[in-house]
Design a protein around this motif. Structure first.
Motif, PDB file in Angstrom:
ATOM      1  N   THR A   5      -4.083  -1.491  13.366  1.00 11.94           N
ATOM      2  CA  THR A   5      -2.804  -2.204  13.322  1.00 11.94           C
ATOM      3  C   THR A   5      -1.636  -1.226  13.398  1.00 11.94           C
TER       4      THR A   5
ATOM      5  N   MET B  66       0.851  -1.196   0.000  1.00 16.34           N
ATOM      6  CA  MET B  66       0.000   0.000   0.000  1.00 16.34           C
ATOM      7  C   MET B  66       0.883   1.241   0.000  1.00 16.34           C
TER       8      MET B  66
ATOM      9  N   LYS C 261      -9.411  -1.307  10.594  1.00 14.90           N
ATOM     10  CA  LYS C 261      -8.527  -2.433  10.912  1.00 14.90           C
ATOM     11  C   LYS C 261      -7.075  -2.090  10.566  1.00 14.90           C
ATOM     12  N   ILE C 262      -6.899  -1.465   9.392  1.00 13.92           N
ATOM     13  CA  ILE C 262      -5.547  -1.089   8.973  1.00 13.92           C
ATOM     14  C   ILE C 262      -4.950  -0.064   9.927  1.00 13.92           C
TER      15      ILE C 262
ATOM     16  N   ALA D 256     -10.615   0.189   6.737  1.00 11.81           N
ATOM     17  CA  ALA D 256      -9.682   1.262   7.106  1.00 11.81           C
ATOM     18  C   ALA D 256      -9.407   1.243   8.603  1.00 11.81           C
TER      19      ALA D 256
ATOM     20  N   LEU E 148      -2.513   5.214   2.150  1.00 16.90           N
ATOM     21  CA  LEU E 148      -2.667   5.168   3.597  1.00 16.90           C
ATOM     22  C   LEU E 148      -3.131   6.519   4.129  1.00 16.90           C
TER      23      LEU E 148
END
Length: 285
Positions: A77, A1, A73-74, A71, A6
């Motif tokens: 993390t 990504m 979840k990303i 989004a 991002l």
């Protein structure tokens, strides 16, 4: 990504949480056109429409809802990784909080003092108000608000904030619960029930009338002036009860307590906001 993707996901997650491009721009410290363009670029990259902008209310499409979940979840993390890598780094910066007037007077100073000993590089920006604030429109990251709970109910965040009803001078309570003075309160329909601490039946109190005052500090000041009775947190009047400047109505009874609620501005709050919220629980006293 890519870094650009991002960044666009961060902007989109903020838009989705706030519910508007303008509100997200204010929270991110960016201009509306920049945030709007990032949303359009993300839609073009994903080849889907993420939100409906033609109605008065900003709404996510079905694809927008799925993208929001992905989004989050990303970003979670990424935040978890940041927290793991920075666990040993001291907290610093400014933490904006808001809380009611009454809590600020007697409860907050000890919390700030204790937290400051552990995190001396944190500066506080404190907004003291009983008014509901839009957290997305300013720098406040954490809001502390209160709810009334009955004497037999359990608080979700126990903080030993017992309520008492106080007056300037001793006032007798009739066997039927009649109190010969006004109740000074923010609600005109407040029904106070005195619950015995040991045994006996609860007593529904009947005041002459209710003097509605929306500000808790003003209501207490009016009670100090002898204009009626007011229900407050015991801690806020402990010194006056000890010296006799105020008198507790039915001291052998309970009137419930205050429960605390913590609200974060962001779904993924910063380390300082999370640490301060955690410090308010009994396990961290």
């Amino acid at each position: 990504m890519s870094h650009q993707t991002l960044r666009r996901l961060v902007y989109f997650a903020t838009i989705a949480d706030v519910g508007s491009i303008r509100g997200a721009a204010a929270q991110l410290g960016l201009s509306v056109p920049v945030v709007s363009e990032a949303l359009s670029q993300l839609e073009a990259e994903l080849d889907v429409s993420l939100a409906t902008r033609t109605t008065p209310r900003f709404e996510l499409t079905a694809a927008g809802l799925r993208t929001q979940a992905a989004a989050q979840k990303i970003l979670q993390t990424a935040y978890d990784l940041t927290d793991t890598l920075s666990d040993n780094q001291p907290l610093s910066g400014t933490l904006g909080i808001t809380l009611p007037v009454e809590l600020a007077g007697f409860w907050l100073p000890a919390k700030i003092r204790t937290f400051g000993k552990l995190h001396p590089d944190i500066q506080f920006d404190i907004d003291v108000t009983d008014t509901v604030l839009d957290l997305h429109a300013g720098p406040i990251e954490l809001a502390i608000r209160t709810d009334y709970i009955a004497a037999d109910a359990q608080a979700r965040m126990p903080a030993d904030l017992q309520l008492v009803v106080v007056t300037r001078q001793d006032i007798a309570v009739g066997p039927d619960g009649a109190v010969r003075c006004p109740l000074i309160d923010s609600r005109a329909d407040r029904a106070l029930v005195a619950t015995p601490k040991v045994s006996g039946d609860p007593i529904p109190l009947q005041f002459d009338n209710t003097m509605r005052v929306t500000n808790r500090s003003a209501a207490l000041a009016m009670a100090r002036a002898g204009l009626g009775a007011v229900m407050v947190m015991r801690g806020s009047v402990a010194a006056e009860l000890a010296t006799g400047q105020l008198v507790e109505l039915l001291p052998q009874h309970m009137f419930g307590a205050v429960d605390l609620h913590v609200h974060f501005r962001d779904r993924l709050p910063g380390r300082a906001a999370k640490a301060f919220a955690a410090s308010l629980t009994p396990d961290h006293q």
